[in-house]
Design a protein around this motif. Structure first.
Motif, PDB file in Angstrom:
ATOM      1  N   GLY A 147      31.291  26.530 -14.527  1.00 41.86           N
ATOM      2  CA  GLY A 147      31.809  27.706 -15.486  1.00 41.86           C
ATOM      3  C   GLY A 147      30.904  28.668 -15.376  1.00 41.86           C
ATOM      4  O   GLY A 147      30.176  29.021 -14.591  1.00 41.86           O
ATOM      5  N   MET A 148      30.822  30.301 -15.991  1.00 41.96           N
ATOM      6  CA  MET A 148      30.176  31.191 -16.023  1.00 41.96           C
ATOM      7  C   MET A 148      29.899  31.741 -17.577  1.00 41.96           C
ATOM      8  O   MET A 148      30.810  32.362 -18.211  1.00 41.96           O
ATOM      9  N   ILE A 149      28.804  32.292 -18.167  1.00 43.26           N
ATOM     10  CA  ILE A 149      28.447  32.880 -19.139  1.00 43.26           C
ATOM     11  C   ILE A 149      27.900  34.279 -18.946  1.00 43.26           C
ATOM     12  O   ILE A 149      26.537  34.513 -17.935  1.00 43.26           O
ATOM     13  N   TYR A 150      28.181  34.553 -20.223  1.00 42.94           N
ATOM     14  CA  TYR A 150      27.798  36.081 -19.334  1.00 42.94           C
ATOM     15  C   TYR A 150      26.908  36.671 -20.581  1.00 42.94           C
ATOM     16  O   TYR A 150      27.327  36.499 -21.678  1.00 42.94           O
ATOM     17  N   MET A 151      25.919  37.421 -19.896  1.00 43.29           N
ATOM     18  CA  MET A 151      25.421  38.278 -21.552  1.00 43.29           C
ATOM     19  C   MET A 151      25.916  39.953 -21.002  1.00 43.29           C
ATOM     20  O   MET A 151      25.609  40.352 -19.991  1.00 43.29           O
ATOM     21  N   GLY A 168      23.194  52.489 -24.205  1.00 44.34           N
ATOM     22  CA  GLY A 168      23.612  51.545 -24.384  1.00 44.34           C
ATOM     23  C   GLY A 168      22.571  49.953 -24.748  1.00 44.34           C
ATOM     24  O   GLY A 168      21.591  50.269 -24.682  1.00 44.34           O
ATOM     25  N   GLY A 169      23.650  49.103 -25.188  1.00 37.70           N
ATOM     26  CA  GLY A 169      22.856  47.899 -25.174  1.00 37.70           C
ATOM     27  C   GLY A 169      21.357  47.878 -24.217  1.00 37.70           C
ATOM     28  O   GLY A 169      21.451  47.559 -23.612  1.00 37.70           O
ATOM     29  N   SER A 170      21.025  46.877 -25.101  1.00 40.09           N
ATOM     30  CA  SER A 170      19.751  46.334 -24.127  1.00 40.09           C
ATOM     31  C   SER A 170      19.788  44.519 -24.945  1.00 40.09           C
ATOM     32  O   SER A 170      20.118  43.957 -25.610  1.00 40.09           O
ATOM     33  N   ILE A 171      19.421  43.735 -23.391  1.00 41.80           N
ATOM     34  CA  ILE A 171      19.162  42.410 -23.539  1.00 41.80           C
ATOM     35  C   ILE A 171      17.656  41.875 -23.400  1.00 41.80           C
ATOM     36  O   ILE A 171      17.006  42.397 -21.963  1.00 41.80           O
ATOM     37  N   SER A 172      16.925  40.885 -23.807  1.00 43.54           N
ATOM     38  CA  SER A 172      15.857  40.588 -24.219  1.00 43.54           C
ATOM     39  C   SER A 172      15.613  39.311 -24.035  1.00 43.54           C
ATOM     40  O   SER A 172      16.160  38.624 -24.724  1.00 43.54           O
ATOM     41  N   MET A 173      14.946  38.555 -23.409  1.00 39.87           N
ATOM     42  CA  MET A 173      14.434  37.058 -23.049  1.00 39.87           C
ATOM     43  C   MET A 173      12.719  36.879 -23.404  1.00 39.87           C
ATOM     44  O   MET A 173      12.176  37.254 -22.855  1.00 39.87           O
ATOM     45  N   ILE A 174      12.714  36.491 -24.071  1.00 44.38           N
ATOM     46  CA  ILE A 174      11.021  36.149 -24.561  1.00 44.38           C
ATOM     47  C   ILE A 174      10.911  34.845 -25.052  1.00 44.38           C
ATOM     48  O   ILE A 174      12.020  34.248 -25.425  1.00 44.38           O
ATOM     49  N   SER A 175       9.661  34.714 -24.387  1.00 40.33           N
ATOM     50  CA  SER A 175       9.567  32.898 -25.004  1.00 40.33           C
ATOM     51  C   SER A 175       8.580  32.960 -25.809  1.00 40.33           C
ATOM     52  O   SER A 175       8.724  34.174 -26.868  1.00 40.33           O
ATOM     53  N   GLY A 176       7.803  31.983 -26.545  1.00 45.85           N
ATOM     54  CA  GLY A 176       7.940  31.873 -27.724  1.00 45.85           C
ATOM     55  C   GLY A 176       5.988  31.936 -27.649  1.00 45.85           C
ATOM     56  O   GLY A 176       5.950  31.830 -26.365  1.00 45.85           O
ATOM     57  N   ILE A 183      14.350  31.752 -14.363  1.00 48.39           N
ATOM     58  CA  ILE A 183      15.267  31.428 -14.184  1.00 48.39           C
ATOM     59  C   ILE A 183      15.526  31.163 -12.997  1.00 48.39           C
ATOM     60  O   ILE A 183      14.913  31.348 -12.108  1.00 48.39           O
ATOM     61  N   ARG A 184      16.635  30.540 -12.779  1.00 55.07           N
ATOM     62  CA  ARG A 184      16.809  29.132 -10.991  1.00 55.07           C
ATOM     63  C   ARG A 184      18.217  29.114 -10.819  1.00 55.07           C
ATOM     64  O   ARG A 184      18.823  29.238 -12.062  1.00 55.07           O
ATOM     65  N   THR A 185      18.577  29.243  -9.231  1.00 55.74           N
ATOM     66  CA  THR A 185      19.398  28.727  -9.434  1.00 55.74           C
ATOM     67  C   THR A 185      19.927  26.804  -8.903  1.00 55.74           C
ATOM     68  O   THR A 185      18.429  26.318  -8.682  1.00 55.74           O
TER      69      THR A 185
END
Length: 168
Positions: free
Chosen positions: A5-9, A24-32, A44-46
């Protein structure tokens, strides 16, 4: 299914007129964060490939532009203010047992403009010491590869050529 499957953000787009400053909109990934200890990790890895395939690709790329500068990619570590060393950055290519080792290519930008334009600057600089006693600047080492049964790798520093004028 045959494919995973694929996941799109996808962040929203802006249809506003050019002069409004809308983006345009932004995407943020922030750890705790940790109030008294270590902050969280983002990985982030394959995953590994099967017996007859290759592992997946990681691509970091900014979009193109028809007016103005293209976006930047920044990789950096945080600073420290309490006795520890600042963070390290490692770029490493995996090991192979059956073929040539993978390559690392770092290349600054090419200019296709016809008037008074330069290629992009490529700069390597060791760290600065601002200590007032015995601290020295960071070292810069360039090494070519070692070989067990043959000649070690070569090290070349070559200035650019000019097709219509003087070489570098």
């Amino acid at each position: 299914t045959l494919d995973g499957g694929m996941i799109y953000m996808y962040a929203g787009k802006s249809n506003a007129a050019v002069n409004t400053g809308a983006t345009g909109g932004s995407i943020s990934m922030i750890s705790g964060y940790g109030t008294a200890s270590t902050s969280g990790t983002i990985i982030i890895r394959t995953l590994n490939a099967g017996a007859a395939g290759v592992s997946g690709e990681l691509m970091f790329s900014t979009g193109t532009t028809s007016c103005g500068a293209a976006g930047s990619i920044s990789i950096g570590t945080g600073t420290t203010d309490g006795g520890g060393e600042s963070g390290d950055i490692y770029v490493s290519v995996g090991t192979t047992s059956t073929n040539y080792g993978g390559e690392v290519l770092l290349e600054s930008g090419t200019s296709l403009a016809t008037a008074d334009s330069n290629g992009g600057l490529f700069q390597i600089q060791a760290g600065t010491s601002l200590g007032t006693n015995t601290g020295v600047g960071g070292h810069l080492n360039l090494y070519s590869g070692h070989a067990k049964a043959n000649t070690g790798g070569s090290l070349s520093i070559i200035a650019g050529y000019g097709t219509d004028t003087t070489s570098g």
